[in-house]
Design an enzyme around this catalytic site. Structure first.
Site, PDB file in Angstrom:
ATOM      1  CG  ASP A   8     -28.288 -65.358  -1.207  1.00 31.09           C
ATOM      2  OD1 ASP A   8     -28.126 -66.413  -1.177  1.00 31.09           O
ATOM      3  OD2 ASP A   8     -29.963 -64.353  -0.372  1.00 31.09           O
ATOM      4  CG  HIS A   9     -27.440 -65.213   4.204  1.00 31.13           C
ATOM      5  ND1 HIS A   9     -28.062 -64.332   3.321  1.00 31.13           N
ATOM      6  CD2 HIS A   9     -28.647 -66.268   4.145  1.00 31.13           C
ATOM      7  CE1 HIS A   9     -29.437 -64.816   3.615  1.00 31.13           C
ATOM      8  NE2 HIS A   9     -30.017 -65.425   4.347  1.00 31.13           N
ATOM      9  CB  CYS A  65     -30.043 -66.628  -3.296  1.00 33.40           C
ATOM     10  SG  CYS A  65     -31.980 -66.729  -3.996  1.00 33.40           S
ATOM     11  N   GLY A  66     -30.702 -68.758  -1.734  1.00 33.13           N
ATOM     12  CA  GLY A  66     -31.709 -70.194  -1.871  1.00 33.13           C
ATOM     13  C   GLY A  66     -31.975 -71.093  -2.435  1.00 33.13           C
ATOM     14  CB  THR A  67     -35.659 -70.588  -3.893  1.00 35.59           C
ATOM     15  OG1 THR A  67     -35.220 -68.992  -3.939  1.00 35.59           O
ATOM     16  CG2 THR A  67     -35.965 -70.726  -3.010  1.00 35.59           C
ATOM     17  N   GLY A  68     -33.172 -69.428  -6.272  1.00 30.53           N
ATOM     18  CA  GLY A  68     -32.681 -69.055  -6.895  1.00 30.53           C
ATOM     19  C   GLY A  68     -33.695 -67.722  -7.035  1.00 30.53           C
ATOM     20  N   GLY A  70     -35.449 -65.634  -5.929  1.00 33.32           N
ATOM     21  CA  GLY A  70     -35.162 -64.167  -5.451  1.00 33.32           C
ATOM     22  C   GLY A  70     -34.356 -63.411  -6.504  1.00 33.32           C
ATOM     23  CG  HIS A  98     -35.285 -73.346 -27.548  1.00 25.09           C
ATOM     24  ND1 HIS A  98     -36.387 -73.731 -27.383  1.00 25.09           N
ATOM     25  CD2 HIS A  98     -34.578 -73.224 -28.213  1.00 25.09           C
ATOM     26  CE1 HIS A  98     -36.201 -74.582 -28.295  1.00 25.09           C
ATOM     27  NE2 HIS A  98     -34.897 -74.391 -28.904  1.00 25.09           N
ATOM     28  CG  ASN A  99     -35.207 -69.149 -22.798  1.00 24.78           C
ATOM     29  OD1 ASN A  99     -34.917 -70.159 -22.449  1.00 24.78           O
ATOM     30  ND2 ASN A  99     -36.581 -68.985 -23.804  1.00 24.78           N
ATOM     31  NE  ARG A 109     -30.755 -71.566   2.949  1.00 28.49           N
ATOM     32  CZ  ARG A 109     -31.523 -70.350   3.214  1.00 28.49           C
ATOM     33  NH1 ARG A 109     -32.604 -70.161   2.981  1.00 28.49           N
ATOM     34  NH2 ARG A 109     -30.389 -69.603   3.732  1.00 28.49           N
ATOM     35  NE  ARG A 132     -38.817 -72.396 -33.226  1.00 33.09           N
ATOM     36  CZ  ARG A 132     -37.340 -72.753 -33.140  1.00 33.09           C
ATOM     37  NH1 ARG A 132     -37.171 -73.063 -34.675  1.00 33.09           N
ATOM     38  NH2 ARG A 132     -37.778 -73.634 -32.573  1.00 33.09           N
ATOM     39  CG  HIS A 133     -35.356 -69.599 -30.511  1.00 33.64           C
ATOM     40  ND1 HIS A 133     -36.288 -70.490 -29.893  1.00 33.64           N
ATOM     41  CD2 HIS A 133     -34.887 -70.821 -31.021  1.00 33.64           C
ATOM     42  CE1 HIS A 133     -36.322 -71.580 -30.412  1.00 33.64           C
ATOM     43  NE2 HIS A 133     -35.445 -71.483 -31.336  1.00 33.64           N
ATOM     44  NE  ARG A 136     -40.754 -68.160 -31.111  1.00 39.32           N
ATOM     45  CZ  ARG A 136     -40.748 -69.210 -30.938  1.00 39.32           C
ATOM     46  NH1 ARG A 136     -40.036 -69.999 -30.659  1.00 39.32           N
ATOM     47  NH2 ARG A 136     -41.616 -69.901 -31.863  1.00 39.32           N
TER      48      ARG A 136
HETATM   49  C1  RB5 Z   1     -32.707 -66.348   2.116  1.00 44.55           C
HETATM   50  O1  RB5 Z   1     -33.000 -66.504   3.461  1.00 44.55           O
HETATM   51  C2  RB5 Z   1     -33.566 -66.822   1.361  1.00 44.55           C
HETATM   52  O2  RB5 Z   1     -34.724 -65.896   1.148  1.00 44.55           O
HETATM   53  C3  RB5 Z   1     -32.997 -65.892  -0.170  1.00 44.55           C
HETATM   54  O3  RB5 Z   1     -31.911 -67.103  -0.575  1.00 44.55           O
HETATM   55  C4  RB5 Z   1     -33.741 -66.329  -1.662  1.00 44.55           C
HETATM   56  O4  RB5 Z   1     -34.556 -68.129  -1.393  1.00 44.55           O
HETATM   57  C5  RB5 Z   1     -34.727 -65.336  -2.052  1.00 44.55           C
HETATM   58  O5  RB5 Z   1     -35.153 -65.771  -3.286  1.00 44.55           O
END
Ligand code: RB5
Length: 142
Positions: A8-9, A65-68, A70, A98-99, A109, A132-133, A136
């Site tokens: 995303d942005h 994304c910002g945090t990964g 979403g 494993h996964n 971010r 075993r993995h 699961r």
């Molecule tokens: C966008 O502002 C932010 O919410 C998105 O990049 C992400 O971090 C969502 O999980």
């Protein structure tokens, strides 16, 4: 290997660097956007990337994304997808071993670009250990 990449942005700039990094290693990249820093909705990117991996059109996916967070929540809604959000190289290797994670999610971010590229390398180098993995993972699918 063909890898679907999307952001995303919040992850747009990192995505461009990630694509360059992958291509320099000879990886075939399919870019699912976004194409600018203009605000967009991460599920609109996560879904086509996850579908491309689920259908076997791409072997693996990388979503940023910002945090990964979403991206990982959205991608894991698609049948057959095991998306792992990783902020360190050990987790990235384990996500493969494993996964059998078929999508790697990253937070632009949260994680600096240098570490992000190392995480990607660790993820791509890891091989699923099975045994075993596998049992699961079959339980998750069931
Ligand atoms: C966008 O502002 C932010 O919410 C998105 O990049 C992400 O971090 C969502 O999980």
């Amino acid at each position: 290997m063909k890898i679907a990449v999307g952001a995303d942005h919040g992850g747009f700039q990192a995505k461009q660097a990630v694509i360059e990094h992958l291509q320099s290693k000879g990886v075939d990249v399919v870019d699912f956007g976004t194409d600018s820093e203009e605000s967009c909705d991460y599920p609109d990117i996560a879904q086509p990337v996850a579908q491309a991996v689920s259908r076997g059109e791409c072997e693996r996916g990388i979503l940023i994304c910002g945090t990964g967070i979403g991206m990982s929540i959205a991608a894991n809604k698609v049948q057959g997808i095991r998306a792992a959000l990783c902020g360190d190289t050990f987790s990235a290797r384990m996500a493969r071993e494993h996964n059998d994670a078929n999508i790697l999610c990253l937070g632009a971010r949260v994680t600096g670009l240098g570490l992000m590229l190392d995480i990607i390398d660790a993820y791509l180098q890891g091989s699923f250990l099975g045994g075993r993995h596998k049992t699961r993972i079959e339980k998750i699918e069931a």
